[in-house]
Design a protein around this motif. Structure first.
Motif, PDB file in Angstrom:
ATOM      1  N   ALA A  99      36.152  44.464  51.793  1.00 34.48           N
ATOM      2  CA  ALA A  99      36.425  43.514  50.700  1.00 34.48           C
ATOM      3  C   ALA A  99      37.762  42.841  50.972  1.00 34.48           C
ATOM      4  O   ALA A  99      38.725  43.471  51.405  1.00 34.48           O
ATOM      5  CB  ALA A  99      36.469  44.242  49.362  1.00 34.48           C
ATOM      6  N   SER A 100      37.784  41.547  50.720  1.00 34.64           N
ATOM      7  CA  SER A 100      39.055  40.825  50.850  1.00 34.64           C
ATOM      8  C   SER A 100      39.229  39.924  49.637  1.00 34.64           C
ATOM      9  O   SER A 100      38.255  39.512  49.002  1.00 34.64           O
ATOM     10  CB  SER A 100      39.103  40.013  52.149  1.00 34.64           C
ATOM     11  OG  SER A 100      38.037  39.084  52.179  1.00 34.64           O
ATOM     12  N   VAL A 140      44.501  43.463  46.759  1.00 34.67           N
ATOM     13  CA  VAL A 140      45.529  42.542  46.273  1.00 34.67           C
ATOM     14  C   VAL A 140      45.287  41.171  46.899  1.00 34.67           C
ATOM     15  O   VAL A 140      44.657  41.079  47.958  1.00 34.67           O
ATOM     16  CB  VAL A 140      46.958  43.042  46.633  1.00 34.67           C
ATOM     17  CG1 VAL A 140      47.271  44.352  45.937  1.00 34.67           C
ATOM     18  CG2 VAL A 140      47.126  43.181  48.132  1.00 34.67           C
ATOM     19  N   PRO A 141      45.752  40.084  46.234  1.00 32.75           N
ATOM     20  CA  PRO A 141      45.571  38.756  46.810  1.00 32.75           C
ATOM     21  C   PRO A 141      46.137  38.688  48.238  1.00 32.75           C
ATOM     22  O   PRO A 141      47.235  39.164  48.507  1.00 32.75           O
ATOM     23  CB  PRO A 141      46.339  37.842  45.857  1.00 32.75           C
ATOM     24  CG  PRO A 141      46.308  38.565  44.550  1.00 32.75           C
ATOM     25  CD  PRO A 141      46.401  40.021  44.919  1.00 32.75           C
ATOM     26  N   GLY A 142      45.319  38.154  49.135  1.00 33.06           N
ATOM     27  CA  GLY A 142      45.706  38.031  50.535  1.00 33.06           C
ATOM     28  C   GLY A 142      45.463  39.299  51.346  1.00 33.06           C
ATOM     29  O   GLY A 142      45.761  39.341  52.530  1.00 33.06           O
ATOM     30  N   GLY A 143      44.886  40.318  50.717  1.00 35.03           N
ATOM     31  CA  GLY A 143      44.681  41.580  51.424  1.00 35.03           C
ATOM     32  C   GLY A 143      43.212  41.975  51.473  1.00 35.03           C
ATOM     33  O   GLY A 143      42.324  41.258  51.015  1.00 35.03           O
ATOM     34  N   THR A 196      37.184  35.692  40.880  1.00 34.74           N
ATOM     35  CA  THR A 196      37.724  36.912  41.494  1.00 34.74           C
ATOM     36  C   THR A 196      38.418  36.635  42.812  1.00 34.74           C
ATOM     37  O   THR A 196      39.360  37.327  43.158  1.00 34.74           O
ATOM     38  CB  THR A 196      36.611  37.946  41.739  1.00 34.74           C
ATOM     39  OG1 THR A 196      35.711  37.432  42.725  1.00 34.74           O
ATOM     40  CG2 THR A 196      35.878  38.292  40.465  1.00 34.74           C
ATOM     41  N   GLY A 197      37.933  35.669  43.569  1.00 36.41           N
ATOM     42  CA  GLY A 197      38.467  35.413  44.897  1.00 36.41           C
ATOM     43  C   GLY A 197      38.115  36.524  45.885  1.00 36.41           C
ATOM     44  O   GLY A 197      38.654  36.582  46.974  1.00 36.41           O
ATOM     45  N   VAL A 198      37.177  37.409  45.489  1.00 31.42           N
ATOM     46  CA  VAL A 198      36.817  38.557  46.320  1.00 31.42           C
ATOM     47  C   VAL A 198      35.568  38.229  47.129  1.00 31.42           C
ATOM     48  O   VAL A 198      34.583  37.719  46.587  1.00 31.42           O
ATOM     49  CB  VAL A 198      36.571  39.816  45.459  1.00 31.42           C
ATOM     50  CG1 VAL A 198      36.120  40.985  46.319  1.00 31.42           C
ATOM     51  CG2 VAL A 198      37.834  40.169  44.683  1.00 31.42           C
ATOM     52  N   VAL A 221      30.488  38.680  43.682  1.00 25.52           N
ATOM     53  CA  VAL A 221      31.343  39.805  43.286  1.00 25.52           C
ATOM     54  C   VAL A 221      31.879  39.513  41.889  1.00 25.52           C
ATOM     55  O   VAL A 221      32.362  38.415  41.616  1.00 25.52           O
ATOM     56  CB  VAL A 221      32.499  39.988  44.293  1.00 25.52           C
ATOM     57  CG1 VAL A 221      33.443  41.083  43.841  1.00 25.52           C
ATOM     58  CG2 VAL A 221      31.955  40.272  45.687  1.00 25.52           C
ATOM     59  N   THR A 222      31.792  40.494  40.987  1.00 20.54           N
ATOM     60  CA  THR A 222      32.264  40.318  39.609  1.00 20.54           C
ATOM     61  C   THR A 222      33.243  41.429  39.249  1.00 20.54           C
ATOM     62  O   THR A 222      33.229  42.509  39.844  1.00 20.54           O
ATOM     63  CB  THR A 222      31.088  40.340  38.609  1.00 20.54           C
ATOM     64  OG1 THR A 222      30.396  41.586  38.746  1.00 20.54           O
ATOM     65  CG2 THR A 222      30.131  39.186  38.850  1.00 20.54           C
ATOM     66  N   ALA A 223      34.065  41.147  38.243  1.00 20.57           N
ATOM     67  CA  ALA A 223      35.029  42.140  37.754  1.00 20.57           C
ATOM     68  C   ALA A 223      34.359  43.011  36.709  1.00 20.57           C
ATOM     69  O   ALA A 223      33.341  42.637  36.110  1.00 20.57           O
ATOM     70  CB  ALA A 223      36.240  41.436  37.169  1.00 20.57           C
ATOM     71  N   ASP A 224      34.950  44.179  36.458  1.00 24.86           N
ATOM     72  CA  ASP A 224      34.402  45.091  35.450  1.00 24.86           C
ATOM     73  C   ASP A 224      34.511  44.495  34.045  1.00 24.86           C
ATOM     74  O   ASP A 224      35.216  43.508  33.822  1.00 24.86           O
ATOM     75  CB  ASP A 224      35.085  46.455  35.535  1.00 24.86           C
ATOM     76  CG  ASP A 224      36.591  46.377  35.302  1.00 24.86           C
ATOM     77  OD1 ASP A 224      37.056  45.499  34.565  1.00 24.86           O
ATOM     78  OD2 ASP A 224      37.301  47.227  35.879  1.00 24.86           O
ATOM     79  N   ALA A 225      33.820  45.083  33.096  1.00 30.61           N
ATOM     80  CA  ALA A 225      33.757  44.572  31.724  1.00 30.61           C
ATOM     81  C   ALA A 225      35.114  44.581  31.030  1.00 30.61           C
ATOM     82  O   ALA A 225      35.334  43.810  30.087  1.00 30.61           O
ATOM     83  CB  ALA A 225      32.748  45.385  30.920  1.00 30.61           C
TER      84      ALA A 225
END
Length: 168
Positions: A143-144, A70-73, A112-114, A100-104
């Motif tokens: 991961a953050s 989650v954002p900030g976590g 992503t901010g990840v 880092v990429t998101a799934d399709a």
């Protein structure tokens, strides 16, 4: 009575002992010289095998995450590593290898901010992958997610490209 004029045997024993000691010393010196001065000729051969690449796969059915991002976590990163070699390998280190990429299923998640924070090398405790097997590695809190993550990233699974350094 007749007395015989005999020479004492002690001289003969002394000479025999001295000769025996001299032969032992010379024999030992000769053996030592032969050991150090000898050369040999022969043939030998060896082959060098090629280690196959240990792969890291995306999660497959049955591989479940224990934490959500989650954002900030932060959350755990789960890696499935496969060793196709005929010998065991030890995972020495893990490094980030791209964005880092998101799934399709989440094409709108362009930011992503990840970030991925790999563990320090060498891994402690050590991780060994036996020959021709796969294992799951859980990297706790690796991961953050920052607050810069877009709303379109909700519910996404993130692909974290990594490189494993393994040693035989």
């Amino acid at each position: 009575m007749k007395t015989l004029n005999r020479k004492p045997r002690s001289g003969r024993i002394a000479r025999t002992t001295a000769a025996t000691v001299a032969l032992c010393i010379l024999g030992g010196a000769g053996t030592a010289y032969a050991y150090w001065a000898t050369t040999g000729i022969g043939n030998g051969s060896a082959t060098n095998g090629t280690m196959q690449t240990v792969t890291v796969d995306a999660l497959i059915p049955g591989d479940t995450l224990q934490t959500s991002l989650v954002p900030g976590g932060s959350a755990d990163v789960v890696l499935r590593a496969t060793n196709p070699n005929s010998h065991a390998v030890t995972v020495y280190g893990i490094a980030a290898n791209g964005a880092v990429t998101a799934d399709a299923a989440h094409p709108g998640c362009t930011t992503t901010g990840v970030t991925f924070t790999p563990p320090a090398a060498p891994l402690a405790p050590t991780v060994t992958i036996q020959a021709n097997t796969s294992i799951l590695l859980t990297l706790e809190g690796a991961a953050s997610m920052s607050a810069a993550s877009l709303s379109a990233c909700q519910g996404a699974q993130f692909n974290v490209p990594v490189t494993l350094e393994v040693r035989k």
